[in-house]
Scaffold this active site. Structure first.
Site, PDB file in Angstrom:
ATOM      1  N   GLU A 140       8.886   4.627   5.315  1.00 61.65           N
ATOM      2  CA  GLU A 140       8.112   3.717   4.467  1.00 61.65           C
ATOM      3  C   GLU A 140       8.340   4.087   3.005  1.00 61.65           C
ATOM      4  O   GLU A 140       7.733   5.030   2.492  1.00 61.65           O
ATOM      5  CB  GLU A 140       6.621   3.802   4.802  1.00 61.65           C
ATOM      6  CG  GLU A 140       5.795   2.798   4.017  1.00 61.65           C
ATOM      7  CD  GLU A 140       4.306   3.091   4.036  1.00 61.65           C
ATOM      8  OE1 GLU A 140       3.533   2.161   3.770  1.00 61.65           O
ATOM      9  OE2 GLU A 140       3.915   4.253   4.297  1.00 61.65           O
ATOM     10  N   ASP A 164       5.429   7.711   7.689  1.00 54.37           N
ATOM     11  CA  ASP A 164       4.438   7.101   6.813  1.00 54.37           C
ATOM     12  C   ASP A 164       4.490   7.748   5.430  1.00 54.37           C
ATOM     13  O   ASP A 164       4.710   8.962   5.300  1.00 54.37           O
ATOM     14  CB  ASP A 164       3.048   7.298   7.430  1.00 54.37           C
ATOM     15  CG  ASP A 164       1.943   6.715   6.581  1.00 54.37           C
ATOM     16  OD1 ASP A 164       1.882   5.480   6.442  1.00 54.37           O
ATOM     17  OD2 ASP A 164       1.147   7.506   6.028  1.00 54.37           O
TER      18      ASP A 164
END
Length: 506
Positions: A264, A231
């Protein structure tokens, strides 16, 4: 579907969905028959048996560990999904909003989605069903709370103090803006050392921080986790991520080489940080694909056939994870979402039909408040997801109801179709108005009608001559078409798709 001269319903044995195991069984059976004939079957006209099409993942957003375990057994494995992406498993701040799961308090595997024991049991159950487990890993930051608090498992914390884990000096204090928050994405130092919406930003360039984060990820891997979604990877230097991942070991590998990594990194026009610089660590999410797919479907669906081809806008196919929507983009409107109904389902059909990237299907819950979390009990535990009997696009859902996009007939049918076609090349592309068609070698063919009117046309396909069942119908009857001399007459209702493959010959 209404019978037509070109689409004749024929009874067949119930077969709701087909995974890679079904395709393999069909291939073995066909090969056995071929061995008894004078001419052996052409492998190019048989289902793929090398697993090259068994690559589809599904993000079960905010599903509990018990619910994921049940879904792996009941649906994901039989449908042919290769892996499932879970929400973050670590202890987080309290609150009903979805984003509380992305504000870590500690690295205890205790969250509103379940306990450490339930998590470990889920991983084992999914493995038994033939489904790998990948985890959303939040390693860039801790909480964004200015006031002290207590996390889900009872751990106390302050914004820059996490007893036994982090202290003030383990965080960046960039001094590049008055708030220490990111103000400009055109400044690399701000993006990677300032705070993202007040989230305490870890100094991932330092050895103690790297070692502690590696230990957390290794704990997940020790429980059988097969992959990680990193993330907010864009907010860490690529070298920092490499150093955190380097010590990880899985199975017999001593370098974590068989651990799937998905990062990401949102591509921004003219920004100094690009997804390409992270490819040494693993795959990246290609956000451009989902954003442009939404645009071409709204304008000229035929352009969807070209998505992924432009090297200036996309990373190479093997490096890309592609998606129609995820938990962020369905809320900020940058991509399609379940609220787009049939368009969302048909866009997913096109993604799964194509050859660019590793596809990730999304499955979440309905909402009108973009901050709203999933259904929760009085103590904050998330209610186990249930899909009901017949999930379909456009269903009238109350807030918090599970949408279950991964079970939509169009989506689930294409997962099995992709397992049949494997890595066969894209051929026989066609577009006209709001309709698109493409084939995958001699193994499969798809036609999608985004228009408001029924499509009737004759298309050229490389499928072997014969009769085929539509694999997207989602019922027990076969909607049949016949290929003759490489031509097929098709009737596609408005807002619908049809798909055929060599595992579903009549």
């Amino acid at each position: 579907m209404t019978p037509t001269p070109f689409a004749e319903p024929t009874p067949r044995a119930p077969r709701r969905r087909r995974g890679v195991l079904v395709a393999t069984a069909v291939a073995v059976a066909v090969a056995a028959l071929g061995a008894c004939s004078s001419e052996p079957a052409d492998p190019a006209t048989q289902p793929a048996t090398d697993g090259s099409g068994h690559d589809v993942g599904v993000q079960l957003f905010q599903w509990t560990w018990d619910a994921i375990a049940a879904e792996c057994t009941d649906d994901l494995g039989p449908a042919g999904y290769a892996w499932v992406l879970t929400s973050p498993p670590q202890e987080h701040v309290l609150g009903g909003q979805w984003w509380t799961a992305y504000q870590p308090v500690s690295y205890l595997l205790e969250s509103r989605l379940g306990t450490r024991e339930q998590f470990a049991a889920m991983v084992a159950t999914c493995h038994d069903a033939g489904v790998d487990v990948r985890v959303d890993a939040v390693v860039n930051h801790m909480t964004g709370q200015d006031e002290p608090g207590t996390g889900w498992a009872g751990s106390s914390y302050e914004h820059y103090e996490y007893p036994g884990i982090w202290t003030y000096d383990d965080f960046h204090h960039c001094g590049l803006s008055t708030s220490d928050d990111i103000v400009s994405y055109f400044d690399r130092a701000q993006v990677q050392t300032c705070e993202l919406v007040n989230l305490a930003d870890l100094a991932t360039e330092t050895a103690p921080v790297r070692e502690r984060l590696s230990a957390y990820l290794q704990d997940l891997v020790s429980l059988g986790v097969d992959g990680l979604r990193i993330d907010a990877a864009k907010h860490m230097a690529a070298d920092d991520i490499a150093a955190i991942l380097a010590p990880l070991t899985k199975g017999d590998a001593d370098d974590g080489a068989d651990l799937a990594i998905m990062q990401e990194v949102i591509r921004g026009s003219a920004e100094p940080i690009s997804p390409d610089e992270y490819l040494g660590n693993g795959q990246v999410y290609e956000f451009t694909y989902g954003k442009e797919l939404k645009g071409v479907i709204a304008g000229s669906p035929g352009l969807a056939l070209e998505l992924g081809d432009a090297t200036a806008r996309y990373v190479p196919s093997d490096d890309a994870v592609v998606f129609v929507e995820n938990h962020d983009t369905e809320r900020n409107g940058s991509t399609l979402s379940y609220q787009d109904g049939t368009d969302d389902a048909l866009a997913t059909v096109l993604m799964l039909a194509g050859a660019y990237g590793t596809p990730q299907v999304y499955s979440g819950y309905s909402f009108t408040d973009t901050d709203a979390g999933p259904q929760q009990l009085d103590d904050g535990e998330v209610v186990d997801a249930t899909c009901g009997g017949d999930p379909r696009p456009g269903a009238d859902l109350k807030d918090g109801a599970w949408v279950c996009q991964h079970r939509w007939p169009q989506v689930a049918g294409m997962v099995g179709w992709r397992g049949v076609v494997g890595d066969a090349p894209v051929v026989d592309t066609w577009s006209e108005g709001d309709a698109v068609a493409l084939g995958r070698g001699q193994r499969g063919f798809v036609v999608v009608n985004f228009g408001d009117d029924e499509l009737r046309t004759t298309l050229t396909t490389s499928l072997p001559d014969g009769s085929y069942c539509d694999v997207l119908a989602g019922g027990e009857d076969c909607t049949k078409v016949t290929v003759e001399d490489g031509r097929v007459d098709v009737v596609v209702p408005a807002g619908a798709a049809l798909a055929w493959d060599v595992a579903d010959r009549v």
